[in-house]
Enzyme design. Structure first.
Site, PDB file in Angstrom:
ATOM      1  CG  ASN A  32      -0.275  -0.018   2.523  1.00  0.00           C
ATOM      2  OD1 ASN A  32       0.935   0.189   2.610  1.00  0.00           O
ATOM      3  ND2 ASN A  32      -1.030  -0.258   3.588  1.00  0.00           N
ATOM      4  CE1 TYR A 141       7.293  -5.718  13.885  1.00  0.00           C
ATOM      5  CE2 TYR A 141       9.147  -5.997  15.404  1.00  0.00           C
ATOM      6  CZ  TYR A 141       8.587  -6.155  14.139  1.00  0.00           C
ATOM      7  OH  TYR A 141       9.314  -6.750  13.139  1.00  0.00           O
ATOM      8  CE  LYS A 145       5.982  -8.563  11.809  1.00  0.00           C
ATOM      9  NZ  LYS A 145       5.879  -8.817  10.369  1.00  0.00           N
ATOM     10  CG  ASN A 170      19.178  -6.211  14.797  1.00  0.00           C
ATOM     11  OD1 ASN A 170      18.770  -7.079  15.573  1.00  0.00           O
ATOM     12  ND2 ASN A 170      19.092  -4.932  15.058  1.00  0.00           N
ATOM     13  NE  ARG A 219      19.298  -5.250  19.883  1.00  0.00           N
ATOM     14  CZ  ARG A 219      19.411  -5.262  21.220  1.00  0.00           C
ATOM     15  NH1 ARG A 219      20.296  -6.041  21.812  1.00  0.00           N
ATOM     16  NH2 ARG A 219      18.630  -4.506  21.963  1.00  0.00           N
TER      17      ARG A 219
HETATM   18  N1  LIG Z   1      14.268  -4.699   9.236  1.00  0.00           N
HETATM   19  C1  LIG Z   1      14.522  -5.616  10.169  1.00  0.00           C
HETATM   20  O1  LIG Z   1      15.635  -5.685  10.725  1.00  0.00           O
HETATM   21  C2  LIG Z   1      13.446  -6.635  10.555  1.00  0.00           C
HETATM   22  C3  LIG Z   1      13.712  -7.507  11.631  1.00  0.00           C
HETATM   23  C4  LIG Z   1      12.742  -8.451  11.977  1.00  0.00           C
HETATM   24  C5  LIG Z   1      11.551  -8.531  11.258  1.00  0.00           C
HETATM   25  N2  LIG Z   1      11.307  -7.655  10.238  1.00  0.00           N
HETATM   26  C6  LIG Z   1      10.033  -7.786   9.502  1.00  0.00           C
HETATM   27  O2  LIG Z   1      10.313  -7.878   8.120  1.00  0.00           O
HETATM   28  C7  LIG Z   1       9.285  -7.255   7.357  1.00  0.00           C
HETATM   29  C8  LIG Z   1       9.913  -6.257   6.401  1.00  0.00           C
HETATM   30  O3  LIG Z   1      10.678  -5.314   7.139  1.00  0.00           O
HETATM   31  P1  LIG Z   1      11.291  -4.041   6.396  1.00  0.00           P
HETATM   32  O4  LIG Z   1      12.403  -3.534   7.245  1.00  0.00           O
HETATM   33  O5  LIG Z   1      11.543  -4.372   4.973  1.00  0.00           O
HETATM   34  O6  LIG Z   1      10.050  -3.029   6.512  1.00  0.00           O
HETATM   35  P2  LIG Z   1       9.551  -1.900   5.501  1.00  0.00           P
HETATM   36  O7  LIG Z   1       8.744  -0.944   6.296  1.00  0.00           O
HETATM   37  O8  LIG Z   1      10.695  -1.387   4.695  1.00  0.00           O
HETATM   38  O9  LIG Z   1       8.576  -2.717   4.518  1.00  0.00           O
HETATM   39  C9  LIG Z   1       7.244  -3.046   4.857  1.00  0.00           C
HETATM   40  C10 LIG Z   1       6.387  -2.793   3.625  1.00  0.00           C
HETATM   41  O10 LIG Z   1       5.046  -3.222   3.903  1.00  0.00           O
HETATM   42  C11 LIG Z   1       4.135  -2.258   3.383  1.00  0.00           C
HETATM   43  N3  LIG Z   1       2.898  -2.376   4.174  1.00  0.00           N
HETATM   44  C12 LIG Z   1       2.741  -2.186   5.516  1.00  0.00           C
HETATM   45  N4  LIG Z   1       1.477  -2.468   5.868  1.00  0.00           N
HETATM   46  C13 LIG Z   1       0.801  -2.839   4.752  1.00  0.00           C
HETATM   47  C14 LIG Z   1      -0.533  -3.250   4.475  1.00  0.00           C
HETATM   48  N5  LIG Z   1      -1.452  -3.321   5.432  1.00  0.00           N
HETATM   49  N6  LIG Z   1      -0.864  -3.575   3.200  1.00  0.00           N
HETATM   50  C15 LIG Z   1       0.061  -3.492   2.205  1.00  0.00           C
HETATM   51  N7  LIG Z   1       1.333  -3.097   2.408  1.00  0.00           N
HETATM   52  C16 LIG Z   1       1.711  -2.778   3.658  1.00  0.00           C
HETATM   53  C17 LIG Z   1       4.849  -0.921   3.535  1.00  0.00           C
HETATM   54  O11 LIG Z   1       4.371   0.070   2.635  1.00  0.00           O
HETATM   55  C18 LIG Z   1       6.306  -1.325   3.226  1.00  0.00           C
HETATM   56  O12 LIG Z   1       6.598  -1.219   1.844  1.00  0.00           O
HETATM   57  C19 LIG Z   1       8.321  -6.644   8.365  1.00  0.00           C
HETATM   58  O13 LIG Z   1       7.225  -7.531   8.505  1.00  0.00           O
HETATM   59  C20 LIG Z   1       9.134  -6.576   9.641  1.00  0.00           C
HETATM   60  O14 LIG Z   1       8.313  -6.691  10.772  1.00  0.00           O
HETATM   61  C21 LIG Z   1      12.229  -6.717   9.871  1.00  0.00           C
END
Ligand SMILES: NC(=O)c1ccc[n+]([C@@H]2O[C@H](COP(=O)([O-])OP(=O)(O)OC[C@H]3O[C@@H](n4cnc5c(N)ncnc54)[C@H](O)[C@@H]3O)[C@@H](O)[C@H]2O)c1
Length: 328
Positions: A32, A141, A145, A170, A219
């Site tokens: 989105n 958060y 999950k 991370n 981390r």
């Molecule tokens: N970055 C990290 O270190 C990390 C660590 C553990 C888990 N995660 C998980 O990995 C996933 C990706 O992380 P990221 O860092 O790439 O995050 P990010 O915010 O860069 O990407 C998330 C994407 O999801 C989209 N989005 C959010 N809600 C939505 C919805 N309801 N419908 C459609 N699109 C939606 C956002 O626009 C975004 O493009 C997440 O689920 C996050 O919880 C990330």
């Protein structure tokens, strides 16, 4: 058959989409753009701007593209924001996640790779953390999950939804075409690189009185390309008939905040100023993965486990994209 990548315009989702396509997979992105970047998705990839909770849209995409699996990244992912605005996290990550699961199962999609997190463990009672470690999240958060993990387990029993919940530690680093662009940025490595570029005056170190060798939090950093590879392997595993599983993704090695900053000074050869402030609520002192299950079950072998190459790849991307995707 094609793979539905939710959140494919975000950091990890965009890198994983590129890797899956390089392996010959057909990907369709649903995002989105609430927190993602349209420029992070190749124009050749079918892109739908919409919510994962939009059942009719998800069913239409599954139907039009013969989707056989979903890699579900879409979520909100700021710990602090989730404490201040828990409703955002339960509505976006849980409520919309349930609707996504319903649309997928009713469309006959029975394979799911889910972005879970080490935040589902909460304060560690032992280090390294393996998958049998108690799950007691310290913030909404992490709970959001864990709820989806729980719900998927029930959908497996009732509807034979097979899933792999990948519990990332991370994520960091970049590939030449795709990098980390969060707004606001809260992750350490991009902030350190912004300080090296002079776009922020200093890096804030939250707490230097933890029970760690230098007093700062430790981390486990994992290269985003290694993370992406694990998703491809998880899809292979599910397609081969693998049972539902939760799998940690980390390198099994911890670096302190000060070690990361020192490594970044060496990589960038720039001055990086720091400012020490008090601890943030809910930050455990150590988070280090036991990732043996990923090696055993998925035959996953991280290719870029050392901190210098993780930071080096991120630095290359930041130099090319000082404003992230904003100027793309
Ligand atoms: N970055 C990290 O270190 C990390 C660590 C553990 C888990 N995660 C998980 O990995 C996933 C990706 O992380 P990221 O860092 O790439 O995050 P990010 O915010 O860069 O990407 C998330 C994407 O999801 C989209 N989005 C959010 N809600 C939505 C919805 N309801 N419908 C459609 N699109 C939606 C956002 O626009 C975004 O493009 C997440 O689920 C996050 O919880 C990330």
């Amino acid at each position: 058959m094609a793979i539905l990548v939710t959140g494919g315009a975000g950091y990890i989702g965009s890198v994983t989409t590129e890797l899956l396509r390089a392996r010959g997979e057909v990907c369709v992105v649903l995002d989105n753009l609430s927190r993602g970047q349209r420029a992070a998705v190749d124009p050749e990839v079918p892109f739908y701007q919409g919510n994962v909770g939009d059942r009719e849209l998800v069913k239409r995409v599954c139907n039009e593209h013969s989707i056989d699996a979903c890699v579900h990244f879409a979520a909100f992912a700021y710990v602090g924001e989730s404490v201040a605005r828990p409703e955002l996290y339960y509505e976006n990550n849980v409520e919309q996640g349930i609707r996504l699961l319903g649309a997928l199962t009713s469309s006959g999609v029975k394979r799911m790779v889910f972005s879970s997190t080490c935040a589902t463990y909460g304060e560690p009672v032992r280090i390294p953390i393996d998958e049998s470690h108690p799950q007691s999240p310290a913030n909404p958060y992490g709970w959001s999950k864990l709820f989806i993990e729980r719900i998927m387990a029930d959908y497996d029993r009732a509807f034979e939804l097979k899933f792999v919940a990948l519990r990332y530690f991370n994520a960091a680093g970049a590939i030449p075409e795709r990098g980390e662009h969060h707004d606001p940025e809260t992750h350490l490595i991009p902030l350190v690189l912004k300080a090296a570029q002079g776009s922020i005056p200093h890096v804030t170190v939250f707490g230097d009185d933890y029970e760690t060798p230098d007093g700062t939090c430790v981390r486990d950093y994992i290269h985003v390309a290694d993370l992406a590879e694990a998703h491809a392997l998880a899809l292979d595993y599910l397609r081969a008939g693998g049972s539902s599983s939760a799998i940690n993704l980390g390198n099994g090695h911890g670096y302190s905040v000060l070690e990361v900053i020192e490594a970044a000074r060496k990589v960038t050869r720039q001055e990086i100023k720091i400012k020490v402030e008090g601890r943030r609520a809910g930050d455990p002192s150590h988070l280090i993965a036991d990732a043996n299950r990923a090696r055993q079950v998925l035959s996953w072998q991280p290719q870029r486990p050392d901190l210098a190459s993780i930071i080096g790849s991120a630095w290359e991307w930041h130099k090319e994209h000082p404003q992230g995707y904003a100027a793309s």
